[in-house]
Design a protein around this motif. Structure first.
Motif, PDB file in Angstrom:
ATOM      1  N   UNK A 203       0.837  -1.196   0.000  1.00 37.89           N
ATOM      2  CA  UNK A 203       0.000   0.000   0.000  1.00 37.89           C
ATOM      3  C   UNK A 203       0.876   1.251   0.000  1.00 37.89           C
ATOM      4  N   UNK A 204       1.603   1.467  -1.073  1.00 37.44           N
ATOM      5  CA  UNK A 204       2.583   2.571  -1.084  1.00 37.44           C
ATOM      6  C   UNK A 204       1.935   3.946  -0.960  1.00 37.44           C
ATOM      7  N   UNK A 205       0.743   4.117  -1.484  1.00 39.04           N
ATOM      8  CA  UNK A 205       0.130   5.433  -1.445  1.00 39.04           C
ATOM      9  C   UNK A 205      -0.291   5.773  -0.016  1.00 39.04           C
ATOM     10  N   UNK A 206      -0.919   4.824   0.643  1.00 38.25           N
ATOM     11  CA  UNK A 206      -1.339   5.050   2.022  1.00 38.25           C
ATOM     12  C   UNK A 206      -0.116   5.226   2.935  1.00 38.25           C
ATOM     13  N   UNK A 207       0.940   4.471   2.645  1.00 39.28           N
ATOM     14  CA  UNK A 207       2.170   4.635   3.430  1.00 39.28           C
ATOM     15  C   UNK A 207       2.736   6.044   3.284  1.00 39.28           C
ATOM     16  N   UNK A 208       2.659   6.553   2.055  1.00 41.99           N
ATOM     17  CA  UNK A 208       3.139   7.917   1.803  1.00 41.99           C
ATOM     18  C   UNK A 208       2.283   8.910   2.591  1.00 41.99           C
ATOM     19  N   UNK A 209       0.964   8.700   2.567  1.00 41.68           N
ATOM     20  CA  UNK A 209       0.073   9.587   3.327  1.00 41.68           C
ATOM     21  C   UNK A 209       0.336   9.469   4.825  1.00 41.68           C
ATOM     22  N   UNK A 210       0.618   8.260   5.269  1.00 42.55           N
ATOM     23  CA  UNK A 210       0.891   8.068   6.701  1.00 42.55           C
ATOM     24  C   UNK A 210       2.103   8.894   7.124  1.00 42.55           C
ATOM     25  N   UNK A 211       3.120   8.928   6.266  1.00 40.66           N
ATOM     26  CA  UNK A 211       4.303   9.750   6.563  1.00 40.66           C
ATOM     27  C   UNK A 211       3.913  11.224   6.657  1.00 40.66           C
ATOM     28  N   UNK A 212       3.081  11.664   5.711  1.00 41.02           N
ATOM     29  CA  UNK A 212       2.618  13.067   5.729  1.00 41.02           C
ATOM     30  C   UNK A 212       1.805  13.327   6.998  1.00 41.02           C
ATOM     31  N   UNK A 213       0.919  12.407   7.317  1.00 45.33           N
ATOM     32  CA  UNK A 213       0.059  12.583   8.498  1.00 45.33           C
ATOM     33  C   UNK A 213       0.884  12.628   9.785  1.00 45.33           C
ATOM     34  N   UNK A 214       1.889  11.769   9.849  1.00 45.38           N
ATOM     35  CA  UNK A 214       2.748  11.742  11.034  1.00 45.38           C
ATOM     36  C   UNK A 214       3.418  13.086  11.241  1.00 45.38           C
ATOM     37  N   UNK A 215       3.786  13.694  10.122  1.00 41.79           N
ATOM     38  CA  UNK A 215       4.461  14.993  10.207  1.00 41.79           C
ATOM     39  C   UNK A 215       3.474  16.117  10.527  1.00 41.79           C
ATOM     40  N   UNK A 216       2.290  16.065   9.922  1.00 40.29           N
ATOM     41  CA  UNK A 216       1.376  17.212  10.034  1.00 40.29           C
ATOM     42  C   UNK A 216       0.296  17.029  11.107  1.00 40.29           C
ATOM     43  N   UNK A 217       0.025  15.799  11.512  1.00 38.85           N
ATOM     44  CA  UNK A 217      -0.958  15.497  12.565  1.00 38.85           C
ATOM     45  C   UNK A 217      -2.307  16.192  12.351  1.00 38.85           C
ATOM     46  N   UNK A 218      -2.925  16.033  11.179  1.00 37.44           N
ATOM     47  CA  UNK A 218      -4.155  16.758  10.885  1.00 37.44           C
ATOM     48  C   UNK A 218      -5.351  16.313  11.736  1.00 37.44           C
ATOM     49  N   UNK A 219      -5.303  15.108  12.271  1.00 37.54           N
ATOM     50  CA  UNK A 219      -6.454  14.597  13.036  1.00 37.54           C
ATOM     51  C   UNK A 219      -6.232  14.729  14.548  1.00 37.54           C
ATOM     52  N   UNK A 220      -5.200  15.466  14.921  1.00 40.60           N
ATOM     53  CA  UNK A 220      -4.814  15.527  16.332  1.00 40.60           C
ATOM     54  C   UNK A 220      -6.006  15.880  17.233  1.00 40.60           C
ATOM     55  N   UNK A 221      -6.256  15.013  18.182  1.00 37.95           N
ATOM     56  CA  UNK A 221      -7.303  15.304  19.158  1.00 37.95           C
ATOM     57  C   UNK A 221      -8.713  15.076  18.641  1.00 37.95           C
ATOM     58  N   UNK A 222      -8.833  14.575  17.418  1.00 42.27           N
ATOM     59  CA  UNK A 222     -10.169  14.369  16.877  1.00 42.27           C
ATOM     60  C   UNK A 222     -10.569  12.894  16.965  1.00 42.27           C
ATOM     61  N   UNK A 223     -11.864  12.681  17.074  1.00 41.54           N
ATOM     62  CA  UNK A 223     -12.393  11.324  17.205  1.00 41.54           C
ATOM     63  C   UNK A 223     -13.030  10.896  15.882  1.00 41.54           C
ATOM     64  N   UNK A 224     -12.627   9.749  15.397  1.00 41.04           N
ATOM     65  CA  UNK A 224     -13.113   9.260  14.107  1.00 41.04           C
ATOM     66  C   UNK A 224     -13.758   7.881  14.280  1.00 41.04           C
ATOM     67  N   UNK A 225     -14.984   7.722  13.771  1.00 43.63           N
ATOM     68  CA  UNK A 225     -15.603   6.400  13.740  1.00 43.63           C
ATOM     69  C   UNK A 225     -15.483   5.857  12.308  1.00 43.63           C
ATOM     70  N   UNK A 226     -15.028   4.622  12.244  1.00 44.92           N
ATOM     71  CA  UNK A 226     -14.783   4.014  10.934  1.00 44.92           C
ATOM     72  C   UNK A 226     -15.575   2.710  10.851  1.00 44.92           C
ATOM     73  N   UNK A 227     -16.541   2.657   9.927  1.00 42.97           N
ATOM     74  CA  UNK A 227     -17.304   1.419   9.713  1.00 42.97           C
ATOM     75  C   UNK A 227     -16.855   0.806   8.397  1.00 42.97           C
TER      76      UNK A 227
END
Lengths: 411, 411, 411, 411
Positions: D23-47
């Motif tokens: 999953x190279x694309x998601x891995x790339x996004x994960x790296x971006x997310x780790x750096x930028x923390x866009x969901x910090x402190x937010x609650x997400x429900x995933x079905x």
């Protein structure tokens, strides 16, 4: 009798019954055999990938009066529940999944102690035993059949060397066998096994198929049918050009190594993918084999040079290289469609085993008068099976008129 | 020399030059022939569909020292400009487009008066003449080659009857010929000719292909590749099942008759589509033939029962039936790809004519020592041509290692 | 009236009649139009590739009461016999094959002097004239339709700039048009034209398709269906991935240049293949365009740098490079399927022209109330045409039950 | 936390790691997310269908700072080992394979008690709960995304009724989702599941595909790629004609019923195959569903009218009819690719979940300013994901030149 677990019989019987529903040609032959009893009082040794479809062949022979002794032909292709189920239905079974090489030879030997009149071989192991350590059990043999391209190649080599003792029918070379089993059977079952084992996408991926014989054609065509970009490697220049014309790229394995996402060997040869190729492959490449033996991909070399061995998923081992790449091998390089999948589709084996059933009957009846050698199935038996199959599919074809028959014979 | 119009030479030469650009294998052979002059002082009769590609074969033989006498093999396939061009380049040409049956026989006879040492036949007309009315011109013949499935079938019939006087190589049966020419050549050229002649859509249409030999496979695969729904009719039950597995519907011609939008015969037999079938067809159905002779579709019967004959477009005649339906026949039921199209693609014929050029050379050199009969091209010549072709495409393939070679010979 | 040769009428009428036989949907509409006369007393200008199929559209409009003025839309796509035939059947035709740009503009202008109420445009030339030098003839216009992707793109640009004076229906964007005409029509007609013009093999060859819009998809799919190895170039990353998943290789034109045997542009843009690409191509490469204008392949640059220009075959010019390579361009880079082939298959245009006929009717009836802009064909007209077509093919489909309809609207 | 068996965590982690490798694309996004923390402190429900690929999405969100609460979306698609593994990696998981409808609703409810800021829905169950019994947990919601065609259809219906409370992004409609996931994902995974579950042959068999939307196209194309004869049923006349042009036969389900060997529903509707169809089917026919809900095949009716219920193989139940025929249903009519197979291939979900990850981020950042309604993913996010994917595949594409950009905007 040698089984892993007789208590699995019920599950095995259920599998056998499912297969039987989709084998109309063999069912038709079974009805004929039941009426005519052509194998009455005769002993048959059957070496096969022991699963539901082969069980149906054994049962058809039994219905024809045969005393059937069955064994496996690959330590990873035997299904223990089917073995148990078949045993419970009156066949002497000697086969266990995941046995050692020694145990494997022992099982084959047990299946020969009955001193068969005829036997069915799959790859040549029975022939080898009967020409060597088990020679004493071969005294009643009048003929045999061989299931695979690999086995037939070996038979020809053995016969050329003057060392073949029996007449053997190359069942593999029957049109109703290799045109369908090798091509469509190997084709579907190989891609199905890879998809199931890996859950990876074939669409848009580069699939390298080594060998463009009947099996390779089937695999290439099914991979392309799933949207893969297929590269073919060959050693035969004519087949190589056929592959180009069929829409595939052709190159050497060295050139293909850095391009492939999946590698599938179907050559019947050895050392097709080796260390120098591994070194060129992409991280995450998946390797497997659909040829008879587990020496097409040099898994041994891969194992020895790996810095880590990763148990990725059932039937997948990852070999981590020093440079960080991981190469994944399916089913330890054994027949991937059998060891990590369901084997050939039922309906394909229906035709193959019709060839075997009628081939064994032919050898039983005609073997005594045949010199040692490798024989073809008579064309009219091929045609007879084909007509049974057309009937089962509800399809009609044209018949030559007398005028047309004359015209084709004119000059 | 017998030409429709010598003044067309320039146009013909242009066509020949275009073809030559895309025939790398034959060009390579021409260089070899120029150096070795294997045909020096020998007389060769060549009966072919006279267009640009066959002209290149004649020129290669000429470059090898041969005195070449060329003639056509079908009254509708000769291209008068190419005939003129080839004549202007030093080949004795006797062929005219649209000649009568009598003129056609006269042209073949003229091409035999040279008393050839070897000859190339295409369908068997030359052989028939040399075993009949032209027997006197065959006194120097040492061998021949035959281009088509139809011709080879007839040779076997003649030889079986003890009536074949020369050794003939079944060039058609060479792998580098029938695997490509019959399959991919007939396939592409047939669908191209139909599309060009009719301007009708193949996508989504029902195409009935009669015969699933190599030619039929090619036609079916190309029609399907253009989006057509293909129905195959056969008389061989094994081939019928292959067609099913290749994704086509199989039925009798009677069942297919009301379904087809296009009907293409490639059986090599006669009376494949006849009056009872015509009666079942849809208004606007298009019929054509890509087999050797114009007797696969019974055009005569159609003509006789038509209430009106409509000149629809070049190469299309519509036969209006009493009930208002119009059935359209392409090229009078003659080889549609040649009579209404461009013939086989250049690159395919490059391989076919390499087989012919090396086959003729082989027969010249070995024919004197061979008994009358039908012979195969030696496998190593097939391989040599294949390697030339791979080289021309810039493709490499793997070579067997010594260990692999040994393994394949082991048992 | 402006024709190359009125005496060609009979040949043209024959072509028109052939096409009419295979246009059941338009024939059905013609019957409706004859009964309802929706165009009675109205003047229609039609700019089209003037050949048999478009003639049938003109005749259907005429049957509906229209005074039809037809002109061409490409100097190389007009067929003079069809133009003559159509003229003889009561349509005012102004079009000649091979005319100069000045003559071309003159012909379009003549077709506008009638002061049309509605018009059909193909690529935008009529719109351009009516917004420029011919503005005075546009005083009665209430609406129009546009046939091509290129024309629609230009309409949107013109409307965005506030310079579009009429409501125009994007006939191209109707599902029954672009899903079939652009994809299957361009697909089949392009490969058919290339095969006919070159007599070269597509099987096994590398075909580079520039652009993966609807036209590009059609061309790629038909080339692959003929056994070609297809490479796609794109500028849209999503379409590029679709091409990969559809089984094609994707790369830049620079990377593809040395690999291609055939290059086909279908981008609707300009300068897609230019000097730097020419320099990388193989000797014998064949270039052509199936996009609207002749600026996708930079033929001008090729012409200027060639050391020799070779008239290879009809519709093929070879440009010899200083290094000995010859690059061959089909139809001077104009629409290869029209200029070197037969144009779209008849049955495809049957659907396209049903869209046009009903689109023109819709604009005539509704245009007066519509603001200038680009409009879509109402979905129910698309569905109506589709149902006509299904009926003509004799095919039934399922209907939603009331319960299903409710379910689809539930949440 | 609600798991079937936490001790399965290790096996689950292994599956998750395998998926992550591809999953190279998601891995790339994960790296971006780790750096930028866009969901910090937010609650997400995933079905989601809780298996390895969806676990990777949860982990990427977590890497971006989110507190993730995951639940299943189908009682038969949850993999208990992956659920356990994901739970052990810090995600709150509430999902169990084979739960009852009541348990299922309970699990979804538990995943909502966290009062999410955003949520991912798959088919609409979460939306339904938040607009009904769980409304109190929706007070912090600023937006959501929806994964499926079915869910989007329901959202539109709900919004049209004025009953949608939040802005929801139709992730399904993103090009990088439905063009690949619905088409190639459903296509491959459905045929793979059928082959694995049944061990039956697809080559040469008749496969009836109900529905020719994106999923249906994928399934039809893969079945045909495996050599099956595909019949398509539709209710949309335009799609029906597309199916014909794509090479498939089109008819009503009633006409198809006696012909099919396999039936696959992908309509998103209900009652697609019902009692009257069952009565017409062949003995041994196999039925399954790849649409969202288990009401496309009316299994209930089949169960009620069966004289015997046969447990054929894992995931296959045979329903014996009074007349002796047995009809086999896979996975109780639930999503066959998930319930009897491996779900979509990993690499396809890589793109889908990149859409979801960036979609959820977009809704979190922009949702507060958006009115309730159904929104599309901005085109530039689609393009960004496509470029990541091209990069991961090592593929380059062309860029528009300034001149080309201008040309495309000109008129």
């Amino acid at each position: 009798m040698l089984l892993r677990d007789p208590s699995l019989a019920e599950a095995g019987i259920r599998k056998i019954r499912w297969a039987k529903r989709y084998m109309p040609v063999l069912n038709e032959l079974e009805r004929v055999f039941e009426a005519e009893r052509p194998f009455k009082g005769r002993v048959v040794t059957v070496a096969v990938h022991l699963e539901a479809k082969t069980a149906c062949l054994c049962l058809a022979l039994k219905a024809g009066g045969a005393e059937v002794h069955a064994t496996g032909t690959n330590p990873l292709s035997t299904q223990d529940d089917v073995a148990a189920g078949l045993a419970s239905m009156g066949v002497d079974v000697n086969a266990m999944y995941g046995c050692t090489p020694e145990e494997y030879t022992d099982q084959l030997t047990r299946a020969l102690k009955c001193r068969p009149h005829i036997f069915l071989d799959d790859g040549g192991d029975i022939v080898e035993l009967l020409h060597g350590p088990c020679a004493q059990y071969g005294d009643r043999v009048v003929g045999a059949t061989e299931e695979t391209t690999t086995g037939v190649t070996r038979l020809h080599a053995r016969h050329a060397a003057g060392l073949l003792k029996y007449p053997v029918m190359a069942a593999n070379d029957a049109k109703m066998k290799h045109l369908f089993d090798n091509r469509y059977g190997t084709g579907q079952s190989t891609v199905a096994a890879i998809m199931h084992a890996t859950n990876l996408q074939m669409t848009g991926k580069t699939v390298v198929v080594a060998g463009y014989g009947w099996c390779g054609r089937g695999v290439a065509s099914r991979a392309a049918g799933l949207g893969a970009h297929v590269i073919v490697t060959e050693i035969d220049p004519v087949k190589a050009i056929e592959a180009v014309m069929d829409g595939y790229r052709v190159m050497t394995m060295e050139q293909a190594s850095p391009l492939g996402d999946f590698f599938i060997t179907v050559t019947g040869n050895r050392d097709v993918i080796t260390k120098p190729h591994f070194d060129l492959m992409k991280d995450g490449a998946v390797l497997c084999n659909a040829g008879h033996f587990d020496i097409e991909v040099d898994v041994k070399a891969l194992r020895e040079t790996a810095v880590e061995t990763i148990d990725q998923r059932p039937d997948i081992v990852g070999y981590a290289q020093g440079d960080g790449r991981v190469l994944n091998v399916l089913a330890e390089g054994r027949l991937v469609n059998l060891a990590a999948g369901q084997g050939h589709p039922v309906e394909i084996m229906d035709m193959t085993f019709a060839v075997q059933a009628l081939g064994l009957r032919y050898m039983l009846e005609n073997g005594p008068g045949m010199a040692p050698g490798v024989y073809d199935l008579p064309g009219e038996i091929d045609d007879q099976i084909a007509r049974f199959k057309l009937g089962a599919m509800g399809l009609g074809i044209d018949e030559l008129t007398e005028a047309q028959r004359k015209y084709m014979a004119s000059y």
